[in-house]
Design a protein around this motif. Structure first.
Motif, mmCIF file in Angstrom:
data_model
loop_
_atom_site.group_PDB
_atom_site.id
_atom_site.type_symbol
_atom_site.label_atom_id
_atom_site.label_comp_id
_atom_site.label_asym_id
_atom_site.label_seq_id
_atom_site.Cartn_x
_atom_site.Cartn_y
_atom_site.Cartn_z
ATOM 1 N N GLU B 27 1.835 1.190 -1.494
ATOM 2 C CA GLU B 27 2.610 0.559 -0.429
ATOM 3 C C GLU B 27 1.699 0.223 0.749
ATOM 4 O O GLU B 27 0.691 0.909 0.976
ATOM 5 C CB GLU B 27 3.681 1.561 0.002
ATOM 6 C CG GLU B 27 4.664 1.075 1.051
ATOM 7 C CD GLU B 27 5.710 0.154 0.474
ATOM 8 O OE1 GLU B 27 5.811 -0.986 0.953
ATOM 9 O OE2 GLU B 27 6.418 0.570 -0.459
ATOM 10 N N SER B 28 2.037 -0.820 1.498
ATOM 11 C CA SER B 28 1.204 -1.117 2.666
ATOM 12 C C SER B 28 1.362 0.007 3.681
ATOM 13 O O SER B 28 2.396 0.678 3.729
ATOM 14 C CB SER B 28 1.605 -2.463 3.282
ATOM 15 O OG SER B 28 2.987 -2.517 3.464
ATOM 16 N N ALA B 29 0.333 0.224 4.442
ATOM 17 C CA ALA B 29 0.301 1.262 5.488
ATOM 18 C C ALA B 29 0.223 2.693 4.948
ATOM 19 O O ALA B 29 0.423 3.641 5.703
ATOM 20 C CB ALA B 29 1.491 1.130 6.435
ATOM 21 N N THR B 75 -5.329 -4.380 -3.034
ATOM 22 C CA THR B 75 -4.185 -5.254 -3.343
ATOM 23 C C THR B 75 -3.231 -5.265 -2.163
ATOM 24 O O THR B 75 -3.260 -4.357 -1.323
ATOM 25 C CB THR B 75 -3.406 -4.758 -4.573
ATOM 26 O OG1 THR B 75 -2.943 -3.431 -4.321
ATOM 27 C CG2 THR B 75 -4.257 -4.754 -5.820
ATOM 28 N N ALA B 76 -2.427 -6.307 -2.136
ATOM 29 C CA ALA B 76 -1.428 -6.389 -1.081
ATOM 30 C C ALA B 76 -0.269 -5.467 -1.448
ATOM 31 O O ALA B 76 0.289 -5.590 -2.530
ATOM 32 C CB ALA B 76 -0.947 -7.824 -0.928
ATOM 33 N N GLY B 77 0.061 -4.548 -0.551
ATOM 34 C CA GLY B 77 1.036 -3.512 -0.901
ATOM 35 C C GLY B 77 2.484 -3.883 -0.656
ATOM 36 O O GLY B 77 3.388 -3.183 -1.095
ATOM 37 N N GLN B 78 2.701 -5.006 0.038
ATOM 38 C CA GLN B 78 4.068 -5.366 0.389
ATOM 39 C C GLN B 78 4.930 -5.512 -0.871
ATOM 40 O O GLN B 78 4.476 -6.046 -1.874
ATOM 41 C CB GLN B 78 4.100 -6.680 1.180
ATOM 42 C CG GLN B 78 3.464 -6.611 2.557
ATOM 43 C CD GLN B 78 2.000 -7.014 2.539
ATOM 44 O OE1 GLN B 78 1.266 -6.628 1.632
ATOM 45 N NE2 GLN B 78 1.576 -7.754 3.540
ATOM 46 N N ARG B 80 7.105 -7.568 -1.449
ATOM 47 C CA ARG B 80 7.211 -8.981 -1.798
ATOM 48 C C ARG B 80 6.160 -9.402 -2.832
ATOM 49 O O ARG B 80 6.379 -10.301 -3.637
ATOM 50 C CB ARG B 80 7.002 -9.760 -0.510
ATOM 51 C CG ARG B 80 7.249 -11.224 -0.579
ATOM 52 C CD ARG B 80 7.035 -11.785 0.821
ATOM 53 N NE ARG B 80 7.431 -13.161 0.934
ATOM 54 C CZ ARG B 80 7.483 -13.815 2.092
ATOM 55 N NH1 ARG B 80 7.182 -13.171 3.209
ATOM 56 N NH2 ARG B 80 7.839 -15.072 2.143
ATOM 57 N N TYR B 81 4.998 -8.764 -2.776
ATOM 58 C CA TYR B 81 3.898 -9.190 -3.644
ATOM 59 C C TYR B 81 3.716 -8.280 -4.855
ATOM 60 O O TYR B 81 2.690 -8.331 -5.520
ATOM 61 C CB TYR B 81 2.591 -9.253 -2.846
ATOM 62 C CG TYR B 81 2.685 -10.124 -1.624
ATOM 63 C CD1 TYR B 81 3.196 -11.425 -1.731
ATOM 64 C CD2 TYR B 81 2.293 -9.668 -0.387
ATOM 65 C CE1 TYR B 81 3.307 -12.230 -0.615
ATOM 66 C CE2 TYR B 81 2.391 -10.471 0.744
ATOM 67 C CZ TYR B 81 2.903 -11.753 0.616
ATOM 68 O OH TYR B 81 3.013 -12.556 1.715
ATOM 69 N N SER B 83 4.801 -8.283 -7.824
ATOM 70 C CA SER B 83 4.579 -8.883 -9.144
ATOM 71 C C SER B 83 3.190 -9.480 -9.295
ATOM 72 O O SER B 83 2.817 -9.944 -10.366
ATOM 73 C CB SER B 83 5.631 -9.954 -9.393
ATOM 74 O OG SER B 83 5.606 -10.878 -8.335
ATOM 75 N N LEU B 84 2.411 -9.499 -8.213
ATOM 76 C CA LEU B 84 1.072 -10.078 -8.313
ATOM 77 C C LEU B 84 0.045 -9.063 -8.806
ATOM 78 O O LEU B 84 -1.050 -9.427 -9.219
ATOM 79 C CB LEU B 84 0.630 -10.608 -6.954
ATOM 80 C CG LEU B 84 1.599 -11.586 -6.283
ATOM 81 C CD1 LEU B 84 1.073 -11.993 -4.925
ATOM 82 C CD2 LEU B 84 1.801 -12.808 -7.168
ATOM 83 N N PRO B 86 -0.487 -7.253 -11.458
ATOM 84 C CA PRO B 86 -1.157 -7.329 -12.769
ATOM 85 C C PRO B 86 -2.396 -8.208 -12.767
ATOM 86 O O PRO B 86 -3.350 -7.937 -13.471
ATOM 87 C CB PRO B 86 -0.069 -7.916 -13.682
ATOM 88 C CG PRO B 86 1.204 -7.539 -13.058
ATOM 89 C CD PRO B 86 0.954 -7.530 -11.578
ATOM 90 N N MET B 87 -2.386 -9.245 -11.949
ATOM 91 C CA MET B 87 -3.575 -10.103 -11.905
ATOM 92 C C MET B 87 -4.763 -9.324 -11.359
ATOM 93 O O MET B 87 -5.897 -9.570 -11.742
ATOM 94 C CB MET B 87 -3.321 -11.289 -10.986
ATOM 95 C CG MET B 87 -2.179 -12.143 -11.428
ATOM 96 S SD MET B 87 -2.029 -13.558 -10.341
ATOM 97 C CE MET B 87 -0.410 -14.099 -10.831
#
Lengths: 762, 210
Positions: B27-29, B75-78, B80-81, B83-84, B86-87
């Motif tokens: 998660e972010s933060a 990685t971006a923890g939000q 919203r992101y 599903s990204l 796996p890339m």
């Protein structure tokens, strides 16, 4: 007698000065007469007249059989004469030589200087001379009139042959036969047949262009008078309504027939066959694509489909099973729908006219949508896809064989042939270029630059340096653009065949895999040629790397420091690979057809993406940024807004991250994955620079912050076929770039593209 | 990158370099970037060379005869992101799933990440669970035992860390380094994962990590 004519004078006869035919019968009687323009041989049955201009005389040194012999050679005859006494021989020799000289020079300087002709030491008549002659005896030149250069009774040099039936040859001869560049025109009832190209031993051999009387055209390689090797054959014309089949075949020929790999396009039907041929028939694996979106793959024997084939329509429906005729379903098979539902049974008919089915319907199991979204639709292809197509490495072998043979490799035994020594290869390159210059003179064609004959890296060295690499790359870049250079010929031909395969009907989304494999195969096949023939000194077996600041002592390895963040990330241009060297040279030449295939393949996703991009770009910076979830400190907008008065808000619209957006946009006008990746990196650099300038203190990115900012840049960059761009890089980037800074940056771009599709249109 | 055997370090002919891709999830933060920064730099803010800061970092650790080079992908923890991810974890040999011990939700998210990694990432991926912000024990919401039990159940490496005090930061990276396969075979497998070789000449020989 009949030989009397006003300007003809009798110079010598064998009555007054005896001369006999060697090995003549005891009772036969021969009379020889030398006139000012002809030499006449009178025998019991009649007489033969030989024009002096085409007589070559030689003395025969005495042997047991022949004493005092003289040999006379004419284009179609030869006489061996003997004199009784040496003095007679000398007299005859002198007289004939003198007469020939006069006859040959007569045309050139008409005022004959009698002083020179009567000089005591006769000049030997020239071996090479210009003369006319009409052939009489049976043979390829029967009845032809020749006007041109001779050497020793043989046609040699530039000349022209004309036959009474209208045939005409203009070109180069060698030892009596057509050899070199020449044009042959043959009038036929339907029209004129014209061949222009290279000859060898009297036959069409090498590159040439043959226009048939009916308008068909073959351009390519000949061997022993036949279509052989790589060539393009255009048959029929589309504009003639009565002609049902206008076709273009590009590929391999053996003995005047289509054999090997070739692509045949039916221009009127809008269909293309890409596969193996034998004896003018489809034979072996092949693919058929058509304008209505059909893709067929199967195995042929003597022109007929054998065994099972695979037929796919534009959506993901496909049929695997038996066929008859062209692409008509006929017999047992399985039809699979886009949603993976299947029908197994017997099928008769075609997709365009309806298929009669007797079979069992199977509902698809749970849809397997694992890895959905970033797999570029690969999962929609049936597992048998590509199995009955010709492997990329098999394609266009004749072109590579030709290049190898130009470089002096023997391609008859093994292919690819063992490499030649580099010095030999360079000699061959020089020879090929010299030949091209000669031909260029003969045909007055394009200028060939001289610097291709200079070997770029001549001093042997055990390590590739940046300087060497750039020199070499520069040379290769120049060579591939020169139509005379073996590499240039290969590239030009490859670009032609690539376009022939993937333009028009070939711009078919199912061909993408094949097109990509073909590019990769080109690279892996061109590379050994370059490596063996051009720069053997450089060992390319491994990655060759040099450190960014060239190390003074290159052999000692730098110790691996524990300090993090040293720029150890490989960047393109620092690691030399076949793809890194050749892709930037090859891709610009074939980019449009290749990229079209990527665009077609990613059409649906790109449309989805584009719809959002269009809507979002109507938003102001602030609303778009807040929608995308950018932290306010990255808006980089208030500064301007505060500086300017409220009224100028519109003017500063779309101004944030402008430099980064511009840079990213340049991606669609660059041609190689390495270039595109560099632009992506540069975009990140600029985003970073802008934010650092704003923050003044050293700001340290985390992906949580970076991702939305980059997403904003991607949205604003409005790259139309971003999905195709990403897929293009994915397929063609060098594997070592998948990691490191390039790796994460490219992944982030990919993630942005994917994210955009996930978001609501707004 | 999985370069092996080619480059030799001067202090020992036996030493080899293994390069691994490590992805940070959480998660972010929760302090993903602080954790990795603490690891690579030993302290918080300092000048950095990578263009994208802590989003991409490399660090090397030495283990007996092997040098392990981590390439760390943030990685971006939000949410919203989500599903990204796996890339980003595609092709990764190691992952650190970070949660915040003062926030129960982040632990829940961490469990989701672990499940997803086990299902979709490379089968041999080494997964470590890091309970960050261990210095804020007074605000603890996730019990150590609970997390440890979960980790054991799923055979994860587990440590509670503090990016602020550097507690367990180096240790967790070292533990991962030890657990990663470093034999020749593993290296080959990794290099195969790296995509289609355009030609045989493309085989890495360690030339790029000297």
């Amino acid at each position: 007698e009949a030989l009397k004519s006003p300007c003809r004078r009798l110079l010598k006869d064998s009555k007054s000065c005896p001369l006999q035919l060697h090995l003549a019968g005891r009772f036969s009687s021969h009379l020889f007469l030398l006139f000012s323009d002809v030499f006449v041989h009178v025998s019991y049955s009649g007489h033969q007249v030989f024009p002096l201009a085409t007589i070559w005389i030689e003395t025969i040194s005495d042997t047991d059989q022949i004493k005092n012999g003289i040999s006379l050679t004419m284009p179609e005859d030869a006489l061996t004469l003997t004199a009784v006494q040496a003095a007679d021989k000398g007299e005859w020799m002198w007289a004939i030589k003198q007469a020939i000289c006069d006859a040959v020079t007569e045309r050139k300087n008409l005022p004959r200087s009698s002083s020179s002709s009567s000089s005591s030491t006769p000049r030997p008549p020239p071996q090479d001379r210009h003369a006319c002659y009409t052939f009489k005896k049976p043979g390829p030149y029967k009845d032809a009139k020749y006007e041109g250069m001779w050497k020793n009774s043989k046609l040699h040099g530039q000349g022209k042959l004309t036959w009474p039936d209208g045939r005409e040859f203009r070109g180069t001869f060698h030892e009596g036969m057509q050899d070199g560049w020449g044009t042959m025109t043959t009038p036929l009832p339907e029209g004129m047949e014209v061949y222009e190209g290279r000859w060898k031993m009297g036959k069409m051999h090498g590159n040439g262009c043959l226009r048939y009387a009916n308008g068909d055209l073959y351009e390519g390689h000949f061997q022993e008078g036949k279509k052989w090797g790589h060539g393009v054959f255009r048959q029929g014309r589309i504009n003639i309504a009565s002609n049902p089949e206008a076709t273009v075949y590009i590929g391999e020929w053996v003995n005047d027939r289509k054999q090997g790999f070739g692509v045949l396009e039916y221009l009127t039907r809008g269909e293309k066959f890409m596969g193996m041929w034998m004896d003018d028939n489809r034979h072996g694996n092949g693919i058929i694509v058509s304008l209505d979106g059909i893709y067929f793959e199967g195995n042929f024997i003597h022109g007929k489909i054998s065994g099972n084939g695979l037929l796919m329509t534009e959506d993901a429906t496909y049929y695997e099973g038996q066929f008859s005729g062209g692409t008509n379903l006929s017999g047992k098979g399985t039809l699979t729908m886009p949603n993976n539902d299947r029908i197994e049974g017997t099928f008769y008919g075609s997709f365009s006219d309806g298929v009669k089915v007797t079979g069992t319907f199977h509902k698809a199991q749970e849809p397997t949508n694992e890895r959905k979204g970033f797999s570029h639709n690969v999962s929609t292809l049936p597992s048998t896809f590509g199995q009955m197509s010709v492997s990329a490495d098999r394609k266009w072998q004749a072109l590579f064989a030709h290049c190898y043979s130009l470089l002096g490799c023997d391609v008859s035994l093994t292919f690819p042939p063992p490499p030649v020594r580099p010095d030999k290869a360079w000699q061959r390159v020089a020879a090929v270029l010299a030949m091209a210059k000669k031909v260029q003179k003969e045909r007055s064609s394009n200028y060939i630059s001289d610097d291709l004959e200079t070997i770029p890296v001549s001093t042997p060295c055990d390590r590739l340096t940046t300087e060497h690499y750039h020199k070499m790359k520069g040379y290769i870049a120049k060579a591939i653009d020169s139509p005379a250079h073996p590499l240039g010929q290969l590239f030009e031909a490859l670009v032609d065949v690539y376009r022939a395969s993937y333009v028009g009907v070939g711009a078919h989304q199912r061909l993408l895999t094949h097109a990509v494999n073909e590019v990769k195969s080109y690279i892996s096949r061109i590379y050994p040629i370059i490596r063996s023939a051009f720069v053997l000194l450089i060992d390319f077996k491994a990655f060759v790397s040099w450190s960014a600041p060239p190390c003074a002592s290159s052999s000692t390895q730098r110790p691996c420091t524990l300090a993090p963040l040293t720029s150890s990330t490989p960047s393109p241009g620092c690691i030399v690979t076949a793809a890194g060297l050749l892709l930037p040279l090859l891709l610009p030449k074939i980019y449009p057809p290749l990229f079209t295939l990527f665009a077609l393949h990613n059409e649906r996703e790109d449309e989805k993406y584009w719809r959002r991009i269009r809507h979002w770009n109507k938003q102001s910076d602030v609303s778009l940024m807040s929608y995308l979830g950018l932290d306010e400190k990255f808006w980089l907008i208030e500064e301007c807004a505060i500086d300017d008065a409220n009224g100028v808000m519109s003017a500063i619209k779309n101004r944030s991250y402008l430099e980064a957006i511009d840079t990213l946009q340049r991606m669609s006008t660059s041609f190689s994955p390495a270039e595109k990746l560099q632009l992506i990196q540069l975009t990140f650099d600029e985003v970073n620079t802008l934010v650092q300038r704003r923050e003044r203190s050293n700001y340290l990115w985390s992906m949580d912050d970076l991702f939305p900012v980059f997403l904003y840049v991607v949205v604003r960059a409005r790259i139309q076929h971003l999905g195709a761009e990403i897929h293009f890089i994915d397929e063609l980037m060098e594997p070592h770039l998948e990691y490191g800074e390039f790796g994460i940056m490219f992944t982030t771009l990919k993630a942005c593209y994917f994210q955009i599709q996930l978001e609501k249109v707004l | 990158m999985a370069n092996q055997g080619g480059a030799q370090r001067p202090n020992g002919p036996q030493s080899k370099i293994c390069q691994f891709k490590l992805v940070l999830l959480g998660e972010s933060a929760v302090g993903k970037s602080s954790l990795v920064l603490r690891f690579v730099k030993g302290q918080f803010h300092e000048y950095q060379e990578s263009t994208i800061g802590a989003a991409f970092l490399t660090q090397t650790v030495c283990l007996d005869d092997t040098t392990v080079k981590f390439e760390i992908w943030d990685t971006a923890g939000q949410e919203r992101y989500h599903s990204l991810a796996p890339m980003y974890y595609r092709g990764a040999q190691a992952a650190i799933v970070v949660y915040d011990i003062t926030n129960q939700d982040t632990f829940g998210r961490a469990k989701t990440w672990v499940r997803e990694l086990q299902r979709q990432a490379s089968p041999n991926i080494v997964i470590a669970l890091a309970g960050n912000k261990a210095d804020l024990a007074n605000k603890r919401m996730v019990e150590y035992e609970e997390a440890q039990a979960y980790a054991e159940e799923n055979s994860l490496l587990f440590m509670e860390t503090s990016a602020k005090t550097a507690m367990n930061v180096n240790d967790i990276f070292l533990a991962i380094a030890k657990k990663l396969p470093k034999n020749e075979q593993a290296g080959q497998q990794q290099s195969r994962q790296r995509g289609v070789d355009l030609s045989q000449e493309n085989q890495p020989s360690g030339g790029c990590c000297k």
